[in-house]
Design a protein around this motif. Structure first.
Motif, short mmCIF file in Angstrom:
data_model
loop_
_atom_site.label_atom_id
_atom_site.label_comp_id
_atom_site.label_asym_id
_atom_site.label_seq_id
_atom_site.Cartn_x
_atom_site.Cartn_y
_atom_site.Cartn_z
N VAL A 1 0.87 -1.23 0.01
CA VAL A 1 0.15 0.18 0.03
C VAL A 1 0.95 1.17 -0.17
CG1 VAL A 1 -1.78 1.43 1.20
CG2 VAL A 1 -2.10 -1.05 1.22
N GLY A 2 0.49 2.14 -0.76
CA GLY A 2 1.10 3.53 -0.94
C GLY A 2 0.26 4.56 -0.61
N ALA A 3 0.62 5.62 -0.64
CA ALA A 3 -0.16 6.95 -0.24
C ALA A 3 0.17 8.23 -0.84
CB ALA A 3 -0.12 7.02 1.28
N SER A 4 -0.64 9.18 -0.89
CA SER A 4 -0.20 10.58 -1.38
C SER A 4 0.32 11.40 -0.38
CB SER A 4 -1.40 11.39 -2.09
OG SER A 4 -2.51 11.52 -1.15
N ARG A 5 0.78 12.45 -0.30
CA ARG A 5 1.15 13.23 0.54
C ARG A 5 0.16 13.66 1.29
NH1 ARG A 5 5.18 18.47 0.33
NH2 ARG A 5 4.92 19.24 2.60
N HIS B 1 4.88 5.17 3.66
CA HIS B 1 3.80 4.71 2.75
C HIS B 1 3.69 5.66 1.51
CE1 HIS B 1 2.15 1.10 4.49
NE2 HIS B 1 2.74 1.71 5.51
N GLN B 2 4.28 6.72 2.02
CA GLN B 2 4.33 8.07 1.00
C GLN B 2 5.35 7.98 -0.34
OE1 GLN B 2 4.39 11.87 2.82
NE2 GLN B 2 5.23 12.89 0.99
N VAL B 3 4.30 7.93 -1.66
CA VAL B 3 4.96 8.03 -2.81
C VAL B 3 5.15 9.55 -3.37
CG1 VAL B 3 4.62 7.48 -5.43
CG2 VAL B 3 4.10 5.70 -3.22
N GLY B 4 6.10 9.93 -4.13
CA GLY B 4 6.26 10.93 -4.49
C GLY B 4 7.72 11.75 -4.22
N GLN B 5 7.99 13.09 -4.78
CA GLN B 5 8.89 13.66 -4.66
C GLN B 5 9.57 13.84 -3.25
OE1 GLN B 5 8.77 17.34 -6.98
NE2 GLN B 5 9.95 16.31 -8.58
N THR B 6 8.61 14.09 -2.11
CA THR B 6 8.89 14.21 -0.69
C THR B 6 8.70 12.92 -0.07
OG1 THR B 6 6.71 15.19 -0.38
CG2 THR B 6 8.50 16.72 -0.54
N GLY B 7 8.45 11.92 -0.76
CA GLY B 7 8.21 10.52 -0.04
C GLY B 7 9.19 9.58 -0.90
N THR B 8 8.93 8.50 -1.51
CA THR B 8 9.48 7.39 -2.26
C THR B 8 9.31 7.46 -3.65
OG1 THR B 8 9.50 5.99 -0.18
CG2 THR B 8 10.06 4.99 -2.41
N THR B 9 10.18 7.46 -4.53
CA THR B 9 9.97 7.45 -5.77
C THR B 9 10.08 5.83 -6.31
OG1 THR B 9 11.36 9.49 -6.31
CG2 THR B 9 10.95 8.05 -8.20
N GLY C 1 -8.37 7.60 -5.64
CA GLY C 1 -8.58 8.79 -4.89
C GLY C 1 -7.61 9.75 -4.83
N ILE C 2 -6.65 9.51 -5.68
CA ILE C 2 -5.39 10.73 -5.93
C ILE C 2 -5.63 11.33 -7.03
CG2 ILE C 2 -3.01 10.77 -6.25
CD1 ILE C 2 -2.80 8.07 -4.85
N SER C 3 -5.75 12.79 -7.03
CA SER C 3 -5.92 13.72 -8.02
C SER C 3 -4.89 13.85 -8.90
CB SER C 3 -6.13 15.21 -7.37
OG SER C 3 -5.01 15.46 -6.69
N GLY C 4 -3.46 13.60 -8.43
CA GLY C 4 -2.25 13.64 -9.31
C GLY C 4 -1.53 14.89 -9.19
N ALA C 5 -1.20 15.62 -8.27
CA ALA C 5 -0.51 16.69 -7.92
C ALA C 5 1.00 16.27 -8.53
CB ALA C 5 -0.34 16.99 -6.60
N ILE C 6 1.70 17.36 -8.83
CA ILE C 6 2.75 17.16 -9.60
C ILE C 6 3.95 16.43 -8.89
CG2 ILE C 6 3.79 19.42 -8.96
CD1 ILE C 6 5.10 19.71 -11.86
N GLN C 7 4.13 16.82 -7.59
CA GLN C 7 4.92 16.12 -6.74
C GLN C 7 4.48 14.59 -6.66
OE1 GLN C 7 3.16 18.66 -5.85
NE2 GLN C 7 4.76 20.21 -4.94
N HIS C 8 3.43 14.24 -6.42
CA HIS C 8 2.91 12.68 -6.75
C HIS C 8 3.47 12.09 -8.13
CE1 HIS C 8 0.88 9.36 -5.02
NE2 HIS C 8 0.52 8.93 -6.22
N LEU C 9 3.21 12.80 -8.90
CA LEU C 9 3.14 12.19 -10.41
C LEU C 9 4.64 12.05 -10.62
CD1 LEU C 9 0.82 14.21 -12.70
CD2 LEU C 9 0.61 11.91 -11.60
N ALA C 10 5.83 12.88 -10.17
CA ALA C 10 6.97 12.88 -10.45
C ALA C 10 7.48 11.51 -9.67
CB ALA C 10 7.77 13.98 -9.89
N GLY C 11 6.67 11.05 -8.83
CA GLY C 11 7.20 9.96 -7.77
C GLY C 11 6.79 8.47 -8.27
#
Length: 343
Positions: free
Chosen positions: A249-253, A265-273, A283-293
């Motif tokens: 399981v992963g998660a958005s910021r 569990h956080q995926v993204g530039q401030t989490g895990t790529t 239920g993830i909208s797709g912020a740029i930080q998340h998409l990059a990860g």
């Protein structure tokens, strides 16, 4: 010893710090070796790995299979377990003796602890948490790119006057090195000058935590949730789908900041790529930080009730609907498929 612009020409080769535990190299090391091979070829130098530990023969053999030209090995009972003091001293001494031009570390807990201490001792720069490395075609300097200002900008940094050029690299962003069963490498045994008095801390016991066993960087399948789940209980639903698929399981910021799930569990530039085979965003909208990860995942499946959500721009398959209806249906469908396949 102080590096300066006059002695840069003495430095050559690309080194990868081969972080290992109990005879097994960290997954990010294989990514660093893949990236290191490309950089070494572009700069006309050797790809080298440096491994510390005790009885590391099997690790040395494994590093050779990933295309290293040279493996620098330091062995001592004092290196059995990672300690900042011991590893810093041994690698610093090796850098001063062998003079690598580039040194790469994984941006792991160990790498983030070790790299800045070594950089300070050899008087060079360090770019932390890189997501991209390039060789400047004009002067062969290493261009090191990392997120800045909370991931809203990407900064490219060079180290023009000091060597080695050093980076910690975020796991999950580089291509893994190819493995060759019959490959071999030259092995250089590092002569170490290390005594118990050099180590200010002593490892009394190693306790493996049973909490937060999520390993996003190694997962083949990731089912991630965001604020669109509506509440923290939504992650219980996602775990059922992840378990059915043999994933994690992963998660958005946003979900992590809301306290719905742990930061591990956080995926993204401030989490895990991550780069799994299948990434399901619920239920993830797709912020740029998340998409990059996660945008480099092989297959991306998005579930969101908003048809205009940015996540659909990177998705291979999109489902417009309520996650609380779609996810249980997917879980049942995949469970039925597995049952039929087993029979």
């Amino acid at each position: 010893m102080e590096n300066n612009v006059n002695d840069i020409s003495q430095y050559k080769d690309v080194w990868v710090f081969a972080e290992q535990r109990n005879g097994h190299i960290s997954p990010v090391v294989v990514e660093l070796l893949g990236e290191g091979r490309r950089i070494a070829d572009e700069t006309g130098s050797n790809l080298c790995a440096v491994v510390l530990g005790n009885n590391t023969g099997s690790v040395v053999d494994e590093l050779a299979r990933y295309g290293t030209d040279i493996v620098y090995s330091a062995e001592s009972p004092l290196l059995e377990n990672f300690t900042t003091d011991a590893y810093t001293k041994v690698i610093t001494d090796a850098i001063r003796e062998y003079k690598p031009e580039i040194v790469l570390y994984g941006a792991t807990h160990v790498g983030r602890d070790l790299a800045p201490r070594i950089a300070a001792r050899v008087n060079t720069g360090l770019t932390a948490d890189c997501t991209k490395l390039e060789v400047d075609p004009t002067d062969k300097k290493l261009k090191q790119t990392r997120p800045a200002f909370g991931g809203n900008l990407m900064a490219t940094i060079i180290c023009p006057n000091h060597r080695p050029q050093m980076s910690t690299v975020r796991p999950g962003v580089m291509e893994r090195a190819k493995r060759y069963e019959t490959a071999s490498a030259n092995v250089v045994n590092i002569e170490i000058s290390l005594t118990p008095s050099d180590i200010r801390t002593k490892v009394i016991e190693i306790v493996k935590s049973r909490l937060n066993l999520v390993s996003l960087g190694e997962a083949e399948v990731i089912v991630s949730g965001g604020k669109g789940l509506g509440n923290p209980e939504g992650f219980t639903m996602l775990r059922k789908l992840a378990d059915t698929l043999g994933g994690v399981v992963g998660a958005s910021r946003a979900a992590v900041d809301a306290g719905w799930i742990d930061h591990s569990h956080q995926v993204g530039q401030t989490g895990t790529t991550v780069k799994p085979r299948i990434y399901i965003a619920c239920g993830i909208s797709g912020a740029i930080q998340h998409l990059a990860g996660m945008s480099d995942s092989d297959i991306i499946i998005a579930v969101n009730k908003n048809p205009d959500a940015p996540i659909f721009n990177v998705a291979d398959y999109g489902i417009v609907g309520d996650v609380n209806e779609v996810v249980p249906a997917l879980t049942d469908a995949f469970a039925e498929f597995r049952l039929q396949a087993a029979n």
